[in-house]
Every structure is written in structure tokens, then in C-alpha cells.
Design a protein around this motif. Structure first.
Motif, PDB file in Angstrom:
ATOM      1  N   ALA A  29       0.833  -1.208   0.000  1.00  0.00           N
ATOM      2  CA  ALA A  29       0.000   0.000   0.000  1.00  0.00           C
ATOM      3  C   ALA A  29       0.869   1.259   0.000  1.00  0.00           C
ATOM      4  O   ALA A  29       0.576   2.230  -0.705  1.00  0.00           O
ATOM      5  CB  ALA A  29      -0.936  -0.002   1.205  1.00  0.00           C
ATOM      6  N   PHE A  30       1.953   1.229   0.746  1.00  0.00           N
ATOM      7  CA  PHE A  30       2.863   2.363   0.816  1.00  0.00           C
ATOM      8  C   PHE A  30       3.503   2.603  -0.548  1.00  0.00           C
ATOM      9  O   PHE A  30       3.689   3.743  -0.967  1.00  0.00           O
ATOM     10  CB  PHE A  30       3.929   2.106   1.886  1.00  0.00           C
ATOM     11  N   ASN A  31       3.825   1.526  -1.248  1.00  0.00           N
ATOM     12  CA  ASN A  31       4.398   1.643  -2.588  1.00  0.00           C
ATOM     13  C   ASN A  31       3.436   2.360  -3.526  1.00  0.00           C
ATOM     14  O   ASN A  31       3.845   3.211  -4.316  1.00  0.00           O
ATOM     15  CB  ASN A  31       4.757   0.254  -3.131  1.00  0.00           C
ATOM     16  N   ASN A  32       2.145   2.039  -3.436  1.00  0.00           N
ATOM     17  CA  ASN A  32       1.143   2.716  -4.274  1.00  0.00           C
ATOM     18  C   ASN A  32       1.075   4.204  -3.950  1.00  0.00           C
ATOM     19  O   ASN A  32       0.967   5.038  -4.852  1.00  0.00           O
ATOM     20  CB  ASN A  32      -0.228   2.068  -4.098  1.00  0.00           C
ATOM     21  N   VAL A  33       1.135   4.539  -2.669  1.00  0.00           N
ATOM     22  CA  VAL A  33       1.100   5.947  -2.259  1.00  0.00           C
ATOM     23  C   VAL A  33       2.307   6.687  -2.812  1.00  0.00           C
ATOM     24  O   VAL A  33       2.193   7.788  -3.360  1.00  0.00           O
ATOM     25  CB  VAL A  33       1.038   6.064  -0.713  1.00  0.00           C
ATOM     26  N   VAL A  34       3.472   6.079  -2.710  1.00  0.00           N
ATOM     27  CA  VAL A  34       4.684   6.736  -3.196  1.00  0.00           C
ATOM     28  C   VAL A  34       4.648   6.890  -4.712  1.00  0.00           C
ATOM     29  O   VAL A  34       5.045   7.927  -5.246  1.00  0.00           O
ATOM     30  CB  VAL A  34       5.942   5.949  -2.745  1.00  0.00           C
ATOM     31  N   ASN A  35       4.158   5.867  -5.413  1.00  0.00           N
ATOM     32  CA  ASN A  35       4.066   5.970  -6.875  1.00  0.00           C
ATOM     33  C   ASN A  35       3.185   7.146  -7.291  1.00  0.00           C
ATOM     34  O   ASN A  35       3.540   7.921  -8.182  1.00  0.00           O
ATOM     35  CB  ASN A  35       3.521   4.673  -7.481  1.00  0.00           C
ATOM     36  N   ILE A  36       2.038   7.301  -6.651  1.00  0.00           N
ATOM     37  CA  ILE A  36       1.147   8.418  -6.968  1.00  0.00           C
ATOM     38  C   ILE A  36       1.804   9.737  -6.577  1.00  0.00           C
ATOM     39  O   ILE A  36       1.725  10.732  -7.317  1.00  0.00           O
ATOM     40  CB  ILE A  36      -0.214   8.250  -6.241  1.00  0.00           C
ATOM     41  N   LEU A  37       2.470   9.746  -5.429  1.00  0.00           N
ATOM     42  CA  LEU A  37       3.149  10.962  -4.975  1.00  0.00           C
ATOM     43  C   LEU A  37       4.191  11.402  -5.994  1.00  0.00           C
ATOM     44  O   LEU A  37       4.275  12.591  -6.339  1.00  0.00           O
ATOM     45  CB  LEU A  37       3.791  10.718  -3.606  1.00  0.00           C
ATOM     46  N   VAL A  38       4.963  10.467  -6.502  1.00  0.00           N
ATOM     47  CA  VAL A  38       5.991  10.818  -7.482  1.00  0.00           C
ATOM     48  C   VAL A  38       5.366  11.232  -8.803  1.00  0.00           C
ATOM     49  O   VAL A  38       5.698  12.283  -9.355  1.00  0.00           O
ATOM     50  CB  VAL A  38       6.961   9.624  -7.690  1.00  0.00           C
ATOM     51  N   ALA A  90      13.006   6.418   0.767  1.00  0.00           N
ATOM     52  CA  ALA A  90      14.077   6.410   1.761  1.00  0.00           C
ATOM     53  C   ALA A  90      13.881   7.514   2.795  1.00  0.00           C
ATOM     54  O   ALA A  90      14.044   7.282   3.999  1.00  0.00           O
ATOM     55  CB  ALA A  90      15.430   6.554   1.067  1.00  0.00           C
ATOM     56  N   LEU A  91      13.521   8.705   2.337  1.00  0.00           N
ATOM     57  CA  LEU A  91      13.298   9.818   3.261  1.00  0.00           C
ATOM     58  C   LEU A  91      12.115   9.539   4.187  1.00  0.00           C
ATOM     59  O   LEU A  91      12.195   9.771   5.395  1.00  0.00           O
ATOM     60  CB  LEU A  91      13.066  11.117   2.483  1.00  0.00           C
ATOM     61  N   THR A  92      11.050   9.005   3.632  1.00  0.00           N
ATOM     62  CA  THR A  92       9.867   8.707   4.442  1.00  0.00           C
ATOM     63  C   THR A  92      10.167   7.638   5.478  1.00  0.00           C
ATOM     64  O   THR A  92       9.803   7.773   6.648  1.00  0.00           O
ATOM     65  CB  THR A  92       8.703   8.254   3.539  1.00  0.00           C
ATOM     66  N   ILE A  93      10.843   6.576   5.073  1.00  0.00           N
ATOM     67  CA  ILE A  93      11.203   5.517   6.023  1.00  0.00           C
ATOM     68  C   ILE A  93      12.125   6.063   7.097  1.00  0.00           C
ATOM     69  O   ILE A  93      11.980   5.749   8.280  1.00  0.00           O
ATOM     70  CB  ILE A  93      11.833   4.324   5.288  1.00  0.00           C
ATOM     71  N   PHE A  94      13.084   6.921   6.716  1.00  0.00           N
ATOM     72  CA  PHE A  94      13.984   7.526   7.684  1.00  0.00           C
ATOM     73  C   PHE A  94      13.214   8.326   8.728  1.00  0.00           C
ATOM     74  O   PHE A  94      13.459   8.209   9.931  1.00  0.00           O
ATOM     75  CB  PHE A  94      14.998   8.429   6.967  1.00  0.00           C
ATOM     76  N   VAL A  95      12.263   9.140   8.278  1.00  0.00           N
ATOM     77  CA  VAL A  95      11.476   9.964   9.205  1.00  0.00           C
ATOM     78  C   VAL A  95      10.635   9.087  10.138  1.00  0.00           C
ATOM     79  O   VAL A  95      10.580   9.331  11.349  1.00  0.00           O
ATOM     80  CB  VAL A  95      10.581  10.958   8.418  1.00  0.00           C
ATOM     81  N   VAL A  96      10.006   8.047   9.593  1.00  0.00           N
ATOM     82  CA  VAL A  96       9.180   7.153  10.417  1.00  0.00           C
ATOM     83  C   VAL A  96      10.032   6.434  11.453  1.00  0.00           C
ATOM     84  O   VAL A  96       9.677   6.381  12.639  1.00  0.00           O
ATOM     85  CB  VAL A  96       8.412   6.143   9.531  1.00  0.00           C
ATOM     86  N   ILE A  97      11.186   5.899  11.052  1.00  0.00           N
ATOM     87  CA  ILE A  97      12.053   5.188  11.992  1.00  0.00           C
ATOM     88  C   ILE A  97      12.613   6.143  13.031  1.00  0.00           C
ATOM     89  O   ILE A  97      12.715   5.799  14.212  1.00  0.00           O
ATOM     90  CB  ILE A  97      13.175   4.451  11.231  1.00  0.00           C
ATOM     91  N   LYS A  98      12.955   7.358  12.613  1.00  0.00           N
ATOM     92  CA  LYS A  98      13.447   8.358  13.565  1.00  0.00           C
ATOM     93  C   LYS A  98      12.378   8.661  14.620  1.00  0.00           C
ATOM     94  O   LYS A  98      12.674   8.748  15.809  1.00  0.00           O
ATOM     95  CB  LYS A  98      13.841   9.628  12.814  1.00  0.00           C
TER      96      LYS A  98
END
Length: 143
Positions: A29-38, A90-98
Motif C-alpha cells: 500500500a505504501f508503494n502505491n502511495v509513493v508511486n502516486i506521490l511521485v 528512503a526519506l519517508t522511512i527515515f522519518v518514520v524510523i526516527k
């Protein structure tokens, strides 16, 4: 075979299988969100910067297509889009993990009263305090 089945039951019951399934579903689901975002948010303004050129169609043609042979081309525009896609993920995952690490460090601090400290951290903190008291008593008795 029986040992294998027992091992699989332990694996499935522990929740590892469910955790993996949930992770895969959320990842998809996250992949779909990122694809649309890009494709719908990032790339349109980026194409304005490049005189309304669609990056997806940009390519370096090595051999033109003829009736007998297909075109051979390097699609560098797709590479640019996929790179932007990767950077956003990568940026989104970094922010979530942070965010999770900050919350985790708060929950592991026994002196922080904002967040309830997990039992194992409380026990370790109590053991540390007791060891410090014991060491202090031993130092006083040796003097």
C-alpha cells in the motif's frame, strides 16, 4: 516431518508470520502511495522546470527503429523517475524510523514520567540501582 510441522506451528503462533504478512501488505500500500506521490505531485512541477517535457519518455536512442529491427534506446528518464521515487521512500522511512526511535528511547528511560516504562526496563533499572547501593555499602565497609 513431525518436527518440521511443530516448528512451523511455533513460528506461526509466535506472530512472526502475521507480522511479516502485515508488513508486506502495508509495504504494498505504501508503494502505491509513493508511486502516486511521485507521478502526480513531484513530477508535474519538475516537468515545468524542463519546459513541460515528460521525463518518463526521455531516452537516448542507440539505434533507430526500422521495418526489420526494433528501436534500441537507454531510457534515462525512467531512471530519473525511479531515483526520485527511491529518494522519497528512503526519506519517508527515515522519518518514520526516527520518530519510532525517539518514542522508544523515551519509553526506555526510567526517569521519564511522560511515557510508561516497559516492565523489562523497570526491572533492569531496579537491578542497576540495587547494584549501585550494594557497591556503595561494600566501599563503606572496606574503609
Amino acid at each position: 516431518m513431525k518436527n518440521f510441522i511443530e516448528e512451523f506451528k511455533k513460528f506461526a503462533i509466535k506472530g512472526n508470520l502475521m507480522d511479516m504478512a502485515i508488513g508486506i501488505i502495508i509495504g504494498t500500500a505504501f508503494n502505491n502511495v509513493v508511486n502516486i506521490l511521485v507521478k502526480k505531485v513531484v513530477m508535474p512541477p519538475f516537468s515545468l522546470l524542463t519546459d513541460d517535457v515528460n521525463l518518463h519518455d526521455k531516452k537516448f536512442i542507440l539505434r533507430e527503429a526500422t521495418e526489420k529491427v526494433d528501436e534500441v534506446a537507454i531510457g534515462y528518464g525512467e531512471l530519473i523517475e525511479v531515483s526520485i521515487d527511491f529518494l522519497i521512500v528512503a526519506l519517508t522511512i527515515f522519518v518514520v524510523i526516527k520518530f519510532f526511535n525517539r518514542f522508544k528511547s523515551k519509553s526506555e528511560d526510567p526517569k521519564n514520567s511522560e511515557v510508561e516504562t516497559p516492565k523489562n526496563i523497570q526491572l533492569l533499572s531496579n537491578m542497576e540501582r540495587l547494584l549501585e547501593e550494594q557497591n556503595e555499602l561494600l566501599r563503606k565497609s572496606q574503609k
